[in-house]
Every structure is written in structure tokens, then in C-alpha cells.
Design an enzyme around this catalytic site. Structure first.
Site, PDB file in Angstrom:
ATOM      1  N   ARG A 132       0.836  -1.202   0.000  1.00  0.00           N
ATOM      2  CA  ARG A 132       0.000   0.000   0.000  1.00  0.00           C
ATOM      3  C   ARG A 132       0.867   1.247   0.000  1.00  0.00           C
ATOM      4  O   ARG A 132       0.554   2.234  -0.674  1.00  0.00           O
ATOM      5  CB  ARG A 132      -0.936   0.013   1.223  1.00  0.00           C
ATOM      6  CG  ARG A 132      -1.942   1.172   1.173  1.00  0.00           C
ATOM      7  CD  ARG A 132      -2.839   1.202   2.420  1.00  0.00           C
ATOM      8  NE  ARG A 132      -3.968   2.115   2.257  1.00  0.00           N
ATOM      9  CZ  ARG A 132      -3.937   3.414   2.534  1.00  0.00           C
ATOM     10  NH1 ARG A 132      -2.817   3.968   2.985  1.00  0.00           N
ATOM     11  NH2 ARG A 132      -4.999   4.168   2.355  1.00  0.00           N
ATOM     12  N   CYS A 133       1.970   1.219   0.751  1.00  0.00           N
ATOM     13  CA  CYS A 133       2.863   2.385   0.822  1.00  0.00           C
ATOM     14  C   CYS A 133       3.421   2.759  -0.545  1.00  0.00           C
ATOM     15  O   CYS A 133       3.724   3.924  -0.798  1.00  0.00           O
ATOM     16  CB  CYS A 133       4.029   2.104   1.769  1.00  0.00           C
ATOM     17  SG  CYS A 133       3.596   2.038   3.516  1.00  0.00           S
ATOM     18  N   MET A 134       3.576   1.774  -1.423  1.00  0.00           N
ATOM     19  CA  MET A 134       4.235   2.015  -2.706  1.00  0.00           C
ATOM     20  C   MET A 134       3.278   2.447  -3.808  1.00  0.00           C
ATOM     21  O   MET A 134       3.714   2.679  -4.940  1.00  0.00           O
ATOM     22  CB  MET A 134       4.981   0.756  -3.143  1.00  0.00           C
ATOM     23  CG  MET A 134       6.198   0.448  -2.293  1.00  0.00           C
ATOM     24  SD  MET A 134       7.121  -0.980  -2.890  1.00  0.00           S
ATOM     25  CE  MET A 134       6.125  -2.329  -2.267  1.00  0.00           C
TER      26      MET A 134
END
Length: 404
Positions: free
Chosen positions: A393-395
Site C-alpha cells: 500500500r505504501c508504494m
């Protein structure tokens, strides 16, 4: 493109990513902490894993994957924008006066690399042999690199009401947010669809807020983490803009412990479907206070909101906003597995559709638990990607999802 999304799990239509580049090779054991990294990844392997990730998104969803570098180069063909970004990037080293000389000697694509991967004094001297760098050593950065740039979730957030452009807590990451805002406010594909909720006009040094702390709970509610990277004042202003815009009725401020493993709200939990949440159990137990913002009244541009301290657990808030809620714990409920897999962002999976997620292959116990709940888990290699301590999700920054 609408540039508004109303859920965390609607089928993905378009997403923004950044393929790691030369900025990663700038990391050394001696500067990694200064550059906000805890390890030194191997770039070639990191790129292969990232390519696998982006290709998996395209192959399994048909979504458009926008690459930041390509968008940035398109925007930098505007000479005025290029000069402005270069001057701002050189300011910290006191070398803004060299922006014009740099632009004369580097191509637009090279300038895009400089703005993301940085520039060292000795590299600049090859182009400008007579330059005076003052007291700066040849090994010093004229422009610092942005090795965290492959975590595209942090510099902005799309909400049901528009875009929150981040004001990054760490000075070393602020240029990432500046690049993203410049792209979206000037790229011909996006500029006419930007409704900026934050920062507020006239705020030159806005309080910090980061995209990883913004999670859409339902059609009527958004949660924002009060974390080590997002300040209470920023949450207030973002909530006021969201509530005044009228697309949501409630904004929750979730008070997170100021600890590394709870850096952003999306390291604590992610929403996978209308009634399913994946969460790190220790964090759910640690969050004992939330605040609720609602609209008091609005007359034209004048918006008044009220804040109520609920003193409720995060679980209680989620149960109220998500009917028939099911909470799946990372590590399949085993405390030791949960601690281990949380270090590699077990709760930070990327939903590409209802009950369909992309997860690191190393989080085997969490992935098994997801599959047992009927979730389709698409795995990606993670030996190098996980060294940055951020998950799938962070990416990713979703730009378009099917409405739910």
C-alpha cells in the site's frame, strides 16, 4: 480523470508508482539515517521486484500504471516549472544561483533524474569546472536524493472530496510532496481535475500531514492518524476542508502511539472490503482515543466544525462505521508471527478490488489467514522492497477506482 476515490477497495482503474532509480544507489551505511532509511537495498534486485509488482497490477486488473518519472519529464518541458523546481532544490546548499547553468548543461530527462536522485558537488564540477562551491566538499550533495520516493502513498492522498497534498514531517522528504503537487497541478491529463483540500491557501509552512495516515472508512467517513508524521492542526484543517466540501460527514482523528511500528495509520490497519479489515492486533489495543470532527455550520466559504473527544478504541470506531465488521489479525493471530510480519508491514497490503490484495510473499502467516477468509492474495517478492520498511500500500497511490 476524476481524482477522487470513495473507498479503499473498489476495483483499481489507475495508480501512480515510482520505479526506484539512482536515488537508491546514493544510500550508504553512513548516510542512510540522514536519508531516512534503515538499510541499504541492492538497486538492481529492488527494481526487478518493483517491476514484478507493477506488472502484476497491470496483468491482474488491467489498470493503468502511471510512472512518476514519465509524468515529471512531461511537466518539466515547461521551462518556468523546471527553473523553479531546480532553484528550490538547490536552496538548502546555498546554490540556487546555479540553476540556470545547470539547465543549460543538462537535458530535461537528466534534470528529472537530478530532482529525484540528487546531485553531488563533484558531479556538478564536471559540468561547471570553474564553479565556486564555497565550503562544500566534493562528496557533499548540491541536491539531496529522494530514496523514499518509491513510497508514493506518503506525498499525497486522494479522498472522496479531492486531494490532500502532504506537508512532510521530515525536511528531507518535503521535495517529494512538492514534486507530486507540481505534477498534478500542471500535467495536462490531471490539472483540470485537481480539487485541493490541503494545504490551505496562504499557509506557507503548513502543519505536517502524510498520505499514509489517511484512510477512507466508508462513503461517509475518513480516518486520519495523529502519528509521529501527522500533526493535530493539519488534521483539523483537512477535516474542515473535507466536511465543508460535503462529500463526507465524519472525520476521525486516530491517536497513534509515537512509535516506529505505528509510523502511519496504514501500518495499523487496511480496509479490504465492505466488512473486512486487516489489522495489527497490538496497535488495535494500543489506540485508546479517537476524536470526531463533524460539520457545525457552513455559509458560503465560512465553515465551522466541532471536535468531540470520544475516548473510544479504534475497534469501536471501526465497528460503528463498518456494519458487520470482521477484523483479521496479522500473523494469523499468533503474537510472535504478528510482531515479525508487522516489521515487514503485514497489515499494509494493497487492495486492488474487493477481497483481492497484493501482499509481500514473506508474510506467509498473514497471507494464509487472508486466504482462509476468502481473500485472493497476489504475492510479490520482497527481499529488497521491504528494506525500506513500507508495504505494497505504501508504494501505490490509487488515482481511480470503481465506485462502491
Amino acid at each position: 480523470m476524476n481524482l477522487r476515490i470513495n473507498s479503499e477497495f473498489g476495483t483499481l482503474r489507475a495508480v501512480l508508482m515510482h520505479r526506484p532509480g539512482k536515488e537508491i544507489d546514493r544510500l550508504t551505511p553512513y548516510n542512510k539515517e540522514f536519508l531516512l532509511f534503515e538499510d541499504v537495498p541492492y538497486l538492481e534486485a529492488l527494481q526487478k521486484e518493483h517491476d514484478t509488482f507493477s506488472n502484476l497490477i497491470k496483468e491482474t486488473t488491467g489498470a493503468t500504471v502511471y510512472q512518476l518519472r514519465e509524468l515529471l519529464i512531461r511537466v518539466l518541458y515547461d521551462q518556468q516549472i523546471l527553473v523553479q523546481l531546480m532553484r528550490e532544490s538547490l536552496k538548502r546548499a546555498g546554490l540556487s544561483h546555479l540553476a540556470g547553468d545547470i539547465l543549460e548543461r543538462y537535458s530535461t530527462a537528466e534534470c528529472a533524474t537530478i530532482l529525484t536522485a540528487g546531485l553531488k558537488i563533484h558531479e556538478l564540477k564536471k559540468k561547471l569546472p570553474s564553479m565556486n562551491a564555497g565550503e562544500l566538499m566534493d562528496s557533499a550533495f548540491a541536491i539531496a536524493p529522494c530514496p523514499n520516493l518509491y513510497f508514493q502513498r506518503d506525498p499525497m492522498a486522494l479522498t472522496p472530496g479531492g486531494i490532500i497534498f502532504s506537508s512532510m514531517k521530515m525536511e528531507g522528504r518535503q521535495r517529494e510532496a512538492n514534486l507530486l503537487r507540481t505534477i498534478f497541478e500542471n500535467h495536462p491529463e490531471f490539472k483540470d481535475h485537481v480539487n485541493t483540500l490541503y494545504p490551505i491557501n496562504g499557509h506557507d509552512t503548513p502543519p505536517s500531514i502524510e498520505g499514509g495516515d489517511v484512510i477512507i472508512l466508508s462513503n461517509e467517513a475518513v480516518a486520519i492518524g495523529n502519528s509521529e508524521r501527522t500533526d493535530e492542526k493539519a488534521i483539523y484543517h483537512a477535516a474542515k476542508a473535507l466536511l465543508g466540501e460535503g462529500t463526507v460527514k465524519r472525520v476521525y482523528e486516530v491517536h497513534l502511539p509515537k512509535k516506529r511500528q505505528f509510523m502511519h495509520l496504514d501500518t495499523v490497519f487496511t480496509v479490504l472490503d465492505e466488512n473486512l479489515v486487516l489489522a495489527y492486533p497490538d496497535a488495535m489495543n494500543a489506540v485508546l482515543q479517537t476524536s470526531l470532527y463533524t460539520l457545525k455550520d457552513a455559509q458560503g466559504d465560512r465553515v465551522n466544525i466541532k471536535r468531540e473527544v470520544l475516548k473510544e478504541s479504534l475497534l469501536t470506531v471501526l465497528e460503528r462505521e463498518i456494519p458487520h465488521l470482521e477484523v483479521l489479525s496479522t500473523g494469523n493471530g499468533n503474537q510472535e508471527y504478528a510482531m515479525r510480519e508487522q516489521w515487514f508491514d503485514g497489515a499494509n497490503v494493497f487492495a486492488v478490488g474487493p477481497r483481492r490484495v497484493i501482499s509481500y510473499n514473506r508474510n506467509i502467516h498473514t497471507n494464509r489467514a487472508l486466504r482462509n477468509m476468502g481473500v485472493e492474495v497476489l504475492e510479490i517478492p520482497s527481499s529488497e522492497l521491504s528494506r525500506g520498511l513500507g508495504g505494497p500500500r505504501c508504494m501505490t497511490m490509487p488515482l481511480s477506482r470503481a465506485r462502491v
